[in-house]
Design an enzyme around this catalytic site. Sequence first.
Site, mmCIF file in Angstrom:
data_model
loop_
_atom_site.group_PDB
_atom_site.id
_atom_site.type_symbol
_atom_site.label_atom_id
_atom_site.label_comp_id
_atom_site.label_asym_id
_atom_site.label_seq_id
_atom_site.Cartn_x
_atom_site.Cartn_y
_atom_site.Cartn_z
ATOM 1 N N ASP A 46 0.852 -1.196 0.000
ATOM 2 C CA ASP A 46 0.000 0.000 0.000
ATOM 3 C C ASP A 46 0.884 1.240 0.000
ATOM 4 O O ASP A 46 1.704 1.425 0.901
ATOM 5 C CB ASP A 46 -0.893 -0.008 1.236
ATOM 6 C CG ASP A 46 -2.031 1.000 1.154
ATOM 7 O OD1 ASP A 46 -1.777 2.114 0.652
ATOM 8 O OD2 ASP A 46 -3.146 0.686 1.579
ATOM 9 N N ASP B 264 4.821 0.478 -8.040
ATOM 10 C CA ASP B 264 4.557 1.277 -9.244
ATOM 11 C C ASP B 264 4.488 2.755 -8.883
ATOM 12 O O ASP B 264 3.998 3.567 -9.666
ATOM 13 C CB ASP B 264 3.252 0.829 -9.911
ATOM 14 C CG ASP B 264 2.044 0.969 -8.982
ATOM 15 O OD1 ASP B 264 2.202 0.781 -7.754
ATOM 16 O OD2 ASP B 264 0.931 1.251 -9.464
#
Length: 241
Positions: free
Chosen positions: A146, A182
């Site tokens: 996260d 990412d």
Amino acid sequence: MTVDPARKAEPLRSFGRRKGRPLSPKQAALMAELLPRLQLDLSSPPPAVLTELFNDTDGGPLARPVTQVALEIGFGGSEHLIAQARKNPDTGFVGCEPFEDGVAKAVTAIDEHNLRNVRLWPDDARKIFDWAPAQSFSAAYILFPDPWPKARHLKRRLINADFLVDLSKKLQPGAPLRVATDIGDYLRTTLISVHQSECFEWRASRPTDWRTRPDDWPPTRYEAKALREGRRCYYLTFHRR
């Protein structure tokens, strides 16, 4: 209220919600029947060697004896965890994921493929650090954690110097730690944390070492979504000093 100074403070939660959509009847049944047989029992002392976790296979004998144990923290939809377990039957895998949907997917895949070399912990992986013996794991994976992108939430990011110090104590010397993200800023703070912890070395020597996913690194649905939406993914491999 008086606080016991000897009591260890609970770390900030590094993950979001625990539940999503309702489980299917099949998933609910597997969560009730199979998960208890796969779940680690942190209330009991750990075995001296974690490979012993995989000796009790009530579904029959293992294809190969488990000789080492790897740890995946936050396995999401379990694509990577299951692919690695199928490809490496002599490695035991401990997968940690607090999100119920992800655990249900893992349990379903374990049942479908009759895997005997996977154990699950459906909660915060950091609790395993207080339970597992030192140098228990031969590898660790943290794939697309996260990102907590808002500035006020940055302290909730899983990877920081203190976390890496704790993780390193449970990894064997030279063991790889693979991290994927990412989010460019998560890449930056991860590299800073690795430098600060002094527990891992980064052996990358060229851009393709972190811009290209290695062939033995199974893809995930989250990665596919990130690429589809035009985000660059980064694949970092560190080694425990």
